[in-house]
Enzyme design. Sequence first.
Site: not given
Ligand SMILES: [Zn+2]
Length: 376
Positions: A166, A169, A259, A335
């Site tokens: 992504h 990010e 992420h 994350e």
């Molecule tokens: Zn992500």
Amino acid sequence: MLITAQFDSGNIDILEAADPENIRLSIRKDNQSDFYQWFHFKLYGEAGVEHVMHIENAGHSAYPDGWKDYYAVASYDRDVWFRVPTEFDGKTLTIRHELDQESCYYAYFTPYSYERHQDLIQWAQQSTLCEHVLLGQTLDGRDMNLLVIGEQSEEKQKIWVTARQHPGESMAEWFIEGLLGRLLDDEDGAVRKLLQNNVFYVVPNMNPDGSLRGHLRTNAIGVNLNREWEQPSLEQSPEVYHVLKAMDQTGVDMYLDIHGDENLPYNFVAGAEGVPSYNEQMDALGNRFKAALVAITPEFQTEFGYDVDAPGEANMTVASNAVAERFQCLAFTLEMPFKDNANLPDADFGWSANRSQQLGADVISAIYAVADDLRA
Ligand SMILES: [Zn+2]
């Protein structure tokens, strides 16, 4: 007054920019997609004057909860990014900033430019520990780069780390910089020991097209790469296709996919509890990895995170689930916050590039804690 986003990872549309007290903006959608949340623009205004910037479509962005208790980042020198007063009323995100200098950059998070990405790859290649492998090309014709750290051999375990599927990010690539800084330090004891029995395969940026285009979540044609791992294709998701092909060639004994999370103000991991082959042994190994990281740094915690998938309920199009099942190995999505770590907040900078780098370096120690038992 001038507002522009005509640069690497720039994203903003200008609705009206005549009055410093009422600058009206909106975020562009990812190409061929409805996702949007990443913004990055430059304001040329007047020093000593407060500028009030309204992002009017924030309430319909991909993660509206991401704007709650969120502060935008700003930078005069494009090196130090600090937080500025930001409010969200459920509809509009408003950034208020009295300029100290004539111009200032604003972004959703500290940007990680494509130029810096290219520098990172060439820097890593200078190390005798590192081999730079070209995996293929993206839809926009950019190169998909893999860094192999350690001498490859059949017998060694293969530890894969991918980041920034992504593209918005950007903390994920800052994390990789910290991780590589340690992996390429030939005087780091844990790394020297790890490289006796392990080889690291690192993809610093899974989505260079989306990164440069200023996307939040998708590649050049609006495809969410972290939903492509069941059946990637050269037409739709060459980024995943090439990486998965390389994984099939080497095998995978541990996998981390890096992420950023829009909502939660914590660092956390999501495991592969919902994949068919998940078992007690994998659970125990995963818990040891998490406990090691908790012991190493207060930036990591296990109390807050995503709901754990019920057995057999995993989304198998997601990278960490797909890789966990395909290679029957330990796999996590890691994350980091856009906001801050609420357990250790920093009002001036929030979660930052430097803290992302430090976490990337610290993860090596947690890998070291479990590496001997990955296939025990
Ligand atoms: Zn992500």
